[in-house]
Write a protein that holds these residues in place. Structure first.
Motif, PDB file in Angstrom:
ATOM      1  N   ARG A   8       0.966  -1.097  -0.038  1.00 44.50           N
ATOM      2  CA  ARG A   8       0.093   0.012   0.036  1.00 44.50           C
ATOM      3  C   ARG A   8       0.793   1.347  -0.134  1.00 44.50           C
ATOM      4  O   ARG A   8       1.170   1.757   1.132  1.00 44.50           O
ATOM      5  N   SER A  10       1.909   4.965   0.369  1.00 46.85           N
ATOM      6  CA  SER A  10       1.308   6.123   0.853  1.00 46.85           C
ATOM      7  C   SER A  10       2.645   6.845   1.590  1.00 46.85           C
ATOM      8  O   SER A  10       3.647   6.579   1.755  1.00 46.85           O
ATOM      9  N   THR A  12       4.299   9.062   4.515  1.00 43.06           N
ATOM     10  CA  THR A  12       3.907   9.083   6.148  1.00 43.06           C
ATOM     11  C   THR A  12       4.635  10.360   6.448  1.00 43.06           C
ATOM     12  O   THR A  12       5.472  10.896   5.766  1.00 43.06           O
ATOM     13  N   TRP A  21       4.201   0.083   1.949  1.00 41.98           N
ATOM     14  CA  TRP A  21       3.627  -0.766   3.292  1.00 41.98           C
ATOM     15  C   TRP A  21       3.346  -2.031   3.016  1.00 41.98           C
ATOM     16  O   TRP A  21       2.727  -2.589   2.061  1.00 41.98           O
ATOM     17  N   VAL A  23       1.717  -5.863   4.234  1.00 46.53           N
ATOM     18  CA  VAL A  23       0.726  -6.434   5.291  1.00 46.53           C
ATOM     19  C   VAL A  23       0.973  -8.066   5.496  1.00 46.53           C
ATOM     20  O   VAL A  23       1.059  -8.599   4.113  1.00 46.53           O
ATOM     21  N   GLU A  35       1.103  -3.132   9.665  1.00 51.17           N
ATOM     22  CA  GLU A  35       1.910  -2.561   8.317  1.00 51.17           C
ATOM     23  C   GLU A  35       3.170  -2.297   8.584  1.00 51.17           C
ATOM     24  O   GLU A  35       3.614  -1.847   9.581  1.00 51.17           O
ATOM     25  N   ARG A  47       2.680   0.443  11.620  1.00 53.40           N
ATOM     26  CA  ARG A  47       1.556   1.110  11.804  1.00 53.40           C
ATOM     27  C   ARG A  47       0.293   0.044  11.940  1.00 53.40           C
ATOM     28  O   ARG A  47       0.341  -0.865  11.200  1.00 53.40           O
ATOM     29  N   ASP A  48      -0.799   0.581  12.560  1.00 54.63           N
ATOM     30  CA  ASP A  48      -1.847  -0.238  12.548  1.00 54.63           C
ATOM     31  C   ASP A  48      -2.725   0.103  11.602  1.00 54.63           C
ATOM     32  O   ASP A  48      -3.018   1.174  11.157  1.00 54.63           O
ATOM     33  N   THR A  49      -3.319  -0.981  10.865  1.00 59.75           N
ATOM     34  CA  THR A  49      -4.273  -0.757   9.676  1.00 59.75           C
ATOM     35  C   THR A  49      -5.348  -0.233  10.095  1.00 59.75           C
ATOM     36  O   THR A  49      -6.263   0.649   9.027  1.00 59.75           O
ATOM     37  N   ASP A  51      -5.865   2.581  11.881  1.00 60.82           N
ATOM     38  CA  ASP A  51      -5.532   4.085  11.983  1.00 60.82           C
ATOM     39  C   ASP A  51      -4.057   4.412  11.482  1.00 60.82           C
ATOM     40  O   ASP A  51      -3.130   4.904  11.968  1.00 60.82           O
ATOM     41  N   ARG A  52      -4.184   4.184  10.113  1.00 63.64           N
ATOM     42  CA  ARG A  52      -3.045   4.586   9.238  1.00 63.64           C
ATOM     43  C   ARG A  52      -2.521   6.050   9.282  1.00 63.64           C
ATOM     44  O   ARG A  52      -1.249   6.236   9.233  1.00 63.64           O
ATOM     45  N   PRO A  56       3.645   5.770  12.093  1.00 61.13           N
ATOM     46  CA  PRO A  56       4.325   4.799  12.315  1.00 61.13           C
ATOM     47  C   PRO A  56       4.991   4.933  13.891  1.00 61.13           C
ATOM     48  O   PRO A  56       5.309   5.678  14.123  1.00 61.13           O
TER      49      PRO A  56
END
Length: 84
Positions: A8, A10, A12, A21, A23, A35, A47-49, A51-52, A56
């Protein structure tokens, strides 16, 4: 060994370019997982999927390798319930 199934891209906060990222395949549905990515400074981002956008947690490569080695050897496994 778990292999990533999804990348994914993205951005940061604090990084100029999108990150890939990853998973785990063991993640069911992608809603309650973490991730990981390699950050430009040689750090590992986690990081938490769910709350992306929060950003991180970061670990050195040495810290991450030690964590993964311990996890693979069951250091963080919960005790099994006795068979009834």
């Amino acid at each position: 060994m778990t292999r990533p199934t999804e990348h994914r891209p993205s951005t940061t906060p604090g990084t100029p370019e999108p990150l890939a990222w990853r998973v785990s395949r063991r993640c069911e549905g992608g809603e309650s997982c973490v991730e990981t990515t390699r950050l430009p400074e040689g750090l590992i981002g986690v990081r938490d999927t769910a709350d992306r956008g929060r950003g991180p947690l970061t670990f050195s490569a040495q810290q991450w390798a030690a964590f993964m080695a311990n996890a693979k050897h069951g250091a963080y496994d919960l005790p099994r319930a006795p068979a009834t």
